[in-house]
Design a protein around this motif. Structure first.
Motif, PDB file in Angstrom:
ATOM      1  N   MET A 123       4.624   5.875  -6.295  1.00  0.00           N
ATOM      2  CA  MET A 123       3.822   6.408  -5.184  1.00  0.00           C
ATOM      3  C   MET A 123       2.882   5.334  -4.632  1.00  0.00           C
ATOM      4  SD  MET A 123       4.674   9.524  -4.468  1.00  0.00           S
ATOM      5  CE  MET A 123       3.486  10.758  -3.972  1.00  0.00           C
ATOM      6  N   ASN A 124       2.311   4.526  -5.526  1.00  0.00           N
ATOM      7  CA  ASN A 124       1.410   3.470  -5.066  1.00  0.00           C
ATOM      8  C   ASN A 124       2.149   2.428  -4.230  1.00  0.00           C
ATOM      9  OD1 ASN A 124      -0.812   4.649  -6.217  1.00  0.00           O
ATOM     10  ND2 ASN A 124      -0.774   3.396  -8.072  1.00  0.00           N
ATOM     11  N   VAL A 125       3.398   2.148  -4.602  1.00  0.00           N
ATOM     12  CA  VAL A 125       4.197   1.208  -3.798  1.00  0.00           C
ATOM     13  C   VAL A 125       4.536   1.845  -2.450  1.00  0.00           C
ATOM     14  CG1 VAL A 125       6.413  -0.009  -3.629  1.00  0.00           C
ATOM     15  CG2 VAL A 125       5.121  -0.072  -5.777  1.00  0.00           C
ATOM     16  N   ILE A 126       5.018   3.100  -2.493  1.00  0.00           N
ATOM     17  CA  ILE A 126       5.402   3.788  -1.247  1.00  0.00           C
ATOM     18  C   ILE A 126       4.188   3.892  -0.317  1.00  0.00           C
ATOM     19  CG2 ILE A 126       6.109   6.017  -0.276  1.00  0.00           C
ATOM     20  CD1 ILE A 126       7.980   6.359  -2.686  1.00  0.00           C
ATOM     21  N   GLY A 127       3.008   4.176  -0.895  1.00  0.00           N
ATOM     22  CA  GLY A 127       1.792   4.311  -0.108  1.00  0.00           C
ATOM     23  C   GLY A 127       1.144   2.999   0.276  1.00  0.00           C
ATOM     24  N   CYS A 128       1.777   1.888  -0.077  1.00  0.00           N
ATOM     25  CA  CYS A 128       1.250   0.550   0.223  1.00  0.00           C
ATOM     26  C   CYS A 128      -0.143   0.337  -0.359  1.00  0.00           C
ATOM     27  CB  CYS A 128       1.253   0.265   1.720  1.00  0.00           C
ATOM     28  SG  CYS A 128       2.897   0.165   2.412  1.00  0.00           S
ATOM     29  N   LEU A 129      -0.399   0.999  -1.502  1.00  0.00           N
ATOM     30  CA  LEU A 129      -1.645   0.764  -2.233  1.00  0.00           C
ATOM     31  C   LEU A 129      -1.439  -0.376  -3.215  1.00  0.00           C
ATOM     32  CD1 LEU A 129      -2.337   4.539  -2.890  1.00  0.00           C
ATOM     33  CD2 LEU A 129      -3.540   3.095  -1.246  1.00  0.00           C
ATOM     34  N   ASP A 130      -0.180  -0.631  -3.529  1.00  0.00           N
ATOM     35  CA  ASP A 130       0.187  -1.721  -4.420  1.00  0.00           C
ATOM     36  C   ASP A 130       1.523  -2.281  -3.903  1.00  0.00           C
ATOM     37  OD1 ASP A 130       0.083  -3.469  -6.523  1.00  0.00           O
ATOM     38  OD2 ASP A 130       0.147  -1.941  -8.096  1.00  0.00           O
ATOM     39  N   GLN A 141      10.291  -1.909   8.752  1.00  0.00           N
ATOM     40  CA  GLN A 141       9.557  -3.162   8.609  1.00  0.00           C
ATOM     41  C   GLN A 141       9.370  -3.519   7.141  1.00  0.00           C
ATOM     42  OE1 GLN A 141       5.852  -3.285  10.810  1.00  0.00           O
ATOM     43  NE2 GLN A 141       6.287  -5.450  11.130  1.00  0.00           N
ATOM     44  N   ASP A 142       9.740  -4.727   6.802  1.00  0.00           N
ATOM     45  CA  ASP A 142       9.575  -5.211   5.427  1.00  0.00           C
ATOM     46  C   ASP A 142       8.076  -5.323   5.139  1.00  0.00           C
ATOM     47  OD1 ASP A 142       9.457  -6.521   3.023  1.00  0.00           O
ATOM     48  OD2 ASP A 142      10.876  -8.106   3.578  1.00  0.00           O
ATOM     49  N   THR A 143       7.569  -4.484   4.207  1.00  0.00           N
ATOM     50  CA  THR A 143       6.122  -4.441   3.973  1.00  0.00           C
ATOM     51  C   THR A 143       5.608  -5.744   3.356  1.00  0.00           C
ATOM     52  OG1 THR A 143       6.485  -3.347   1.847  1.00  0.00           O
ATOM     53  CG2 THR A 143       6.030  -1.923   3.743  1.00  0.00           C
ATOM     54  N   ALA A 144       6.502  -6.534   2.749  1.00  0.00           N
ATOM     55  CA  ALA A 144       6.075  -7.807   2.153  1.00  0.00           C
ATOM     56  C   ALA A 144       5.620  -8.796   3.225  1.00  0.00           C
ATOM     57  CB  ALA A 144       7.210  -8.405   1.323  1.00  0.00           C
ATOM     58  N   THR A 145       6.033  -8.556   4.476  1.00  0.00           N
ATOM     59  CA  THR A 145       5.658  -9.478   5.550  1.00  0.00           C
ATOM     60  C   THR A 145       4.337  -9.073   6.212  1.00  0.00           C
ATOM     61  OG1 THR A 145       6.789  -8.231   7.314  1.00  0.00           O
ATOM     62  CG2 THR A 145       8.115  -9.837   6.063  1.00  0.00           C
ATOM     63  N   LEU A 146       3.771  -7.922   5.794  1.00  0.00           N
ATOM     64  CA  LEU A 146       2.555  -7.423   6.454  1.00  0.00           C
ATOM     65  C   LEU A 146       1.301  -7.971   5.778  1.00  0.00           C
ATOM     66  CD1 LEU A 146       3.564  -3.638   6.869  1.00  0.00           C
ATOM     67  CD2 LEU A 146       3.754  -5.481   8.577  1.00  0.00           C
ATOM     68  N   GLY A 147       0.327  -8.338   6.575  1.00  0.00           N
ATOM     69  CA  GLY A 147      -0.964  -8.772   6.041  1.00  0.00           C
ATOM     70  C   GLY A 147      -1.848  -7.583   5.720  1.00  0.00           C
ATOM     71  N   GLU A 148      -3.060  -7.856   5.185  1.00  0.00           N
ATOM     72  CA  GLU A 148      -3.953  -6.759   4.769  1.00  0.00           C
ATOM     73  C   GLU A 148      -4.308  -5.833   5.928  1.00  0.00           C
ATOM     74  OE1 GLU A 148      -5.054  -4.639   2.506  1.00  0.00           O
ATOM     75  OE2 GLU A 148      -3.751  -5.901   1.326  1.00  0.00           O
ATOM     76  N   THR A 149      -4.532  -6.381   7.118  1.00  0.00           N
ATOM     77  CA  THR A 149      -4.923  -5.554   8.264  1.00  0.00           C
ATOM     78  C   THR A 149      -3.802  -4.607   8.655  1.00  0.00           C
ATOM     79  OG1 THR A 149      -6.200  -7.444   9.012  1.00  0.00           O
ATOM     80  CG2 THR A 149      -5.930  -5.653  10.576  1.00  0.00           C
ATOM     81  N   ALA A 150      -2.583  -5.132   8.690  1.00  0.00           N
ATOM     82  CA  ALA A 150      -1.431  -4.304   9.052  1.00  0.00           C
ATOM     83  C   ALA A 150      -1.177  -3.247   7.980  1.00  0.00           C
ATOM     84  CB  ALA A 150      -0.194  -5.181   9.248  1.00  0.00           C
ATOM     85  N   LEU A 151      -1.373  -3.617   6.714  1.00  0.00           N
ATOM     86  CA  LEU A 151      -1.178  -2.642   5.633  1.00  0.00           C
ATOM     87  C   LEU A 151      -2.228  -1.535   5.708  1.00  0.00           C
ATOM     88  CD1 LEU A 151      -0.296  -4.958   2.616  1.00  0.00           C
ATOM     89  CD2 LEU A 151       1.211  -3.318   3.733  1.00  0.00           C
ATOM     90  N   ALA A 152      -3.471  -1.915   6.009  1.00  0.00           N
ATOM     91  CA  ALA A 152      -4.532  -0.914   6.123  1.00  0.00           C
ATOM     92  C   ALA A 152      -4.228   0.049   7.265  1.00  0.00           C
ATOM     93  CB  ALA A 152      -5.882  -1.600   6.343  1.00  0.00           C
ATOM     94  N   LYS A 153      -3.714  -0.487   8.365  1.00  0.00           N
ATOM     95  CA  LYS A 153      -3.365   0.354   9.507  1.00  0.00           C
ATOM     96  C   LYS A 153      -2.232   1.308   9.133  1.00  0.00           C
ATOM     97  CE  LYS A 153      -1.895   0.184  14.298  1.00  0.00           C
ATOM     98  NZ  LYS A 153      -1.123  -0.602  15.255  1.00  0.00           N
ATOM     99  N   LEU A 154      -1.262   0.779   8.406  1.00  0.00           N
ATOM    100  CA  LEU A 154      -0.146   1.613   7.967  1.00  0.00           C
ATOM    101  C   LEU A 154      -0.647   2.750   7.073  1.00  0.00           C
ATOM    102  CD1 LEU A 154       3.194   0.063   6.684  1.00  0.00           C
ATOM    103  CD2 LEU A 154       2.312   2.230   5.885  1.00  0.00           C
ATOM    104  N   GLY A 183       0.045   5.533   9.400  1.00  0.00           N
ATOM    105  CA  GLY A 183       1.456   5.790   9.117  1.00  0.00           C
ATOM    106  C   GLY A 183       1.665   6.835   8.037  1.00  0.00           C
ATOM    107  N   ILE A 184       0.701   6.927   7.118  1.00  0.00           N
ATOM    108  CA  ILE A 184       0.867   7.773   5.939  1.00  0.00           C
ATOM    109  C   ILE A 184      -0.338   8.696   5.786  1.00  0.00           C
ATOM    110  CG2 ILE A 184       1.205   7.788   3.428  1.00  0.00           C
ATOM    111  CD1 ILE A 184       2.297   4.916   3.678  1.00  0.00           C
ATOM    112  N   GLY A 185      -0.063   9.962   5.526  1.00  0.00           N
ATOM    113  CA  GLY A 185      -1.124  10.911   5.184  1.00  0.00           C
ATOM    114  C   GLY A 185      -1.096  11.181   3.693  1.00  0.00           C
ATOM    115  N   PHE A 186      -2.217  10.929   3.008  1.00  0.00           N
ATOM    116  CA  PHE A 186      -2.273  11.083   1.542  1.00  0.00           C
ATOM    117  C   PHE A 186      -2.867  12.442   1.160  1.00  0.00           C
ATOM    118  CE2 PHE A 186      -2.333   6.510   2.225  1.00  0.00           C
ATOM    119  CZ  PHE A 186      -1.535   6.014   1.213  1.00  0.00           C
TER     120      PHE A 186
END
Ligand code: ADP
Ligand code: ADP
Length: 234
Positions: free
Chosen positions: A50-57, A69-82, A86-89
């Motif tokens: 879940m942490n990987v799917i949620g881009c928390l890790d 989009q390959d999440t490994a290519t995203l920087g911290e700002t893009a991940l925070a936006k996602l 992008g995701i409701g927790f």
């Protein structure tokens, strides 16, 4: 494109004792409009997944694509936006802010999204209505039942119209009847609004109400399919 796609995802945790592999190569696609559950014994890797799917890790190896989009290519700002848009927790313990009203809790993600106060209140009221709490905007979490608090949390998770609802044991703190009502809400959102839902549950009766069950054990998927008796009761 699938909402999310994992290809051979590996997660290693490093410690003094060495490396512990929590995910051993997990692959799955989740399509728009799916309602699925993840099951597995304690320690099997559900939270890690879940942490990987949620881009928390991030994954240690393999590829994780969100909306193509390959999440490994995203920087911290893009991940925070996602994570914010992008995701409701949704969490087992609701995680509402106790000092805010129901309306205030639902409106909070809209502050970060840049809506003005009037627009936030209008949208938050609509969201509360859509989860059956249109008459409770001024209630504080402590004045609401567990089921009502989880409905507020669902409304909050929907605030930015996410591509995915990610729920960690959303009925785990609720009695059977209230849990079934919250699950019914997920089903309605899924059927009527096409919301994609991935939830973790220990409860076979919760998983039974979903269309697809992924069972993990020791960091590996060992079942991925419809909620058959064997899948539900392992
Ligand atoms: P679950 O959610 O299914 O109970 P977790 O994903 O929490 O499983 O844990 C999977 C495995 O990874 C467990 O053996 C756990 O002890 C280990 N683990 C989880 N987080 C960490 C961490 N931060 N460091 C080291 N090991 C961890
Ligand atoms: P657990 O599964 O161990 O009970 P939680 O489900 O409460 O933990 O939280 C899982 C992770 O999500 C934690 O690392 C927490 O800090 C993080 N988290 C909690 N709320 C949010 C949020 N609104 N947005 C992003 N991450 C969050």
């Amino acid at each position: 494109v699938p909402v999310l796609s994992l290809q051979n995802v590996i997660k290693d945790y490093a410690s003094e004792a060495g490396t512990f592999r929590a995910l051993h190569g997990v692959s799955m696609d989740v399509q728009r409009g799916e309602l699925m559950s993840i099951m597995g014994p304690s320690g099997s890797g559900k939270s890690t997944l879940m942490n990987v799917i949620g881009c928390l890790d991030s994954a240690s190896d393999g590829v994780y694509r969100f909306e193509g989009q390959d999440t490994a290519t995203l920087g911290e700002t893009a991940l925070a936006k996602l994570r914010n848009k992008g995701i409701g927790f949704i969490f087992q313990q609701f995680n509402l802010l106790p000092r805010l009203t129901a309306l205030g809790n639902v409106a909070l993600p809209l502050v970060y999204a840049g809506f003005d106060r009037k627009a936030r209140e209008t949208r938050a009221q609509e969201l509360l209505t859509s989860v059956g709490l249109g008459d409770k905007p001024r209630s504080r979490p402590s004045q609401l039942s567990g089921g009502q608090q989880q409905r507020v949390a669902v409304a909050r998770a929907l605030a930015n119209d996410p591509d995915l609802l990610l729920a960690d044991e959303p009925t785990g703190a609720l009695d059977t009847k209230t849990g079934a009502e919250v699950l019914g809400l997920f089903k309605t959102l899924n059927r009527e609004r096409g919301v994609t839902v991935v939830l973790v549950t220990h409860d076979p009766e919760v998983a039974r109400a979903t269309d697809r069950v992924v069972r993990i054990q020791d960091g590996l998927v060992f079942y991925d399919g419809p909620p058959t008796e064997d899948a539900l009761y392992g």
